[in-house]
Design an enzyme around this catalytic site. Structure first.
Site, PDB file in Angstrom:
ATOM      1  N   CYS A 101       0.927  -1.272  -0.177  1.00  0.00           N
ATOM      2  CA  CYS A 101       0.053  -0.129  -0.067  1.00  0.00           C
ATOM      3  C   CYS A 101       0.796   1.303  -0.047  1.00  0.00           C
ATOM      4  CB  CYS A 101      -0.948   0.058   1.222  1.00  0.00           C
ATOM      5  SG  CYS A 101      -2.054   1.426   1.460  1.00  0.00           S
ATOM      6  N   HIS A 143      -9.011  -3.826  -2.209  1.00  0.00           N
ATOM      7  CA  HIS A 143      -8.027  -3.149  -1.310  1.00  0.00           C
ATOM      8  C   HIS A 143      -8.373  -1.695  -1.254  1.00  0.00           C
ATOM      9  CE1 HIS A 143      -3.702  -2.255  -0.115  1.00  0.00           C
ATOM     10  NE2 HIS A 143      -4.268  -0.921  -0.510  1.00  0.00           N
ATOM     11  N   GLU A 144      -8.824  -0.931  -2.406  1.00  0.00           N
ATOM     12  CA  GLU A 144      -9.290   0.141  -2.398  1.00  0.00           C
ATOM     13  C   GLU A 144     -10.406   0.649  -1.890  1.00  0.00           C
ATOM     14  OE1 GLU A 144      -6.719   2.398  -3.109  1.00  0.00           O
ATOM     15  OE2 GLU A 144      -5.604   0.845  -3.890  1.00  0.00           O
ATOM     16  N   HIS A 147      -9.953   0.964   1.939  1.00  0.00           N
ATOM     17  CA  HIS A 147      -9.925   2.374   2.424  1.00  0.00           C
ATOM     18  C   HIS A 147     -11.245   3.216   2.439  1.00  0.00           C
ATOM     19  CE1 HIS A 147      -5.420   2.429   2.145  1.00  0.00           C
ATOM     20  NE2 HIS A 147      -5.498   1.892   1.169  1.00  0.00           N
TER      21      HIS A 147
END
Length: 179
Positions: A101, A143-144, A147
């Site tokens: 990341c 993954h994003e 966030h």
């Protein structure tokens, strides 16, 4: 003109916040944020970046897969802005693979993710898009997406033994050097 914004690092409280819904996609500030995210992820050699990583707590990210030193086997795709994304379905198959990341420099981890997902998002022209994503692209999306909910990849590790430094990752995984 797009700006190369500083990428905030783990420990910054914005990375742990739930991001706000984007209500006006055509807003000039949102359109500029999309440009800045795209320029920043490209310059940083990333494959994705979320608005919270630029200290902008909005439900918006860029998926920009391409082969690079951090991910030499990544598939090629145009940077794609995904606004107010949602995962609407997923496979039962979960695959563990290496992630890093831009907000957690120097660390990689073996993270379990769904192998295939069906997603919805709005594009920068305010059109609803629906896609099925698999493998590495599905991993980037997940993954994003994390966030946007204040989750970073290290939160998903099943064990701290699944963590490795970037240097060891490059030697052992990318260059296939064994002990």
């Amino acid at each position: 003109m797009p700006e190369l914004a500083p990428i905030i690092q783990l420990g910054n409280p914005i990375l742990r916040q739930k991001a706000a819904w984007v209500n006006n996609i055509q807003n000039e500030d949102i359109q500029k944020l999309i440009e800045d995210l795209t320029a920043t992820v490209t310059k940083a050699n990333g494959v994705g970046i979320a608005a919270p990583q630029l200290a902008q707590s909005y439900r918006l990210f860029i998926v920009a897969s391409h082969p690079n030193p951090r991910y030499p086997n990544a598939p090629e795709m145009e940077p794609t802005a995904m606004i107010n994304p949602r995962i609407i379905a997923h496979s039962t198959e979960v695959v563990k693979d290496w992630e890093g990341c831009l907000s957690v420099p120097g660390i990689r981890g073996l993270v379990p993710r769904y192998q295939a997902i069906e997603v919805e998002y709005t594009d920068p022209q305010d059109n609803l898009q629906k896609q099925e994503l698999t493998d590495f692209i599905a991993r980037i999306f997940q993954h994003e997406y994390d966030h946007l909910d204040g989750i970073v990849f290290v939160d998903r590790l099943e064990n701290t033994l699944d963590m490795i430094t970037e240097q060891e990752y490059q030697q052992r995984v990318v260059n296939k050097i064994e002990l």
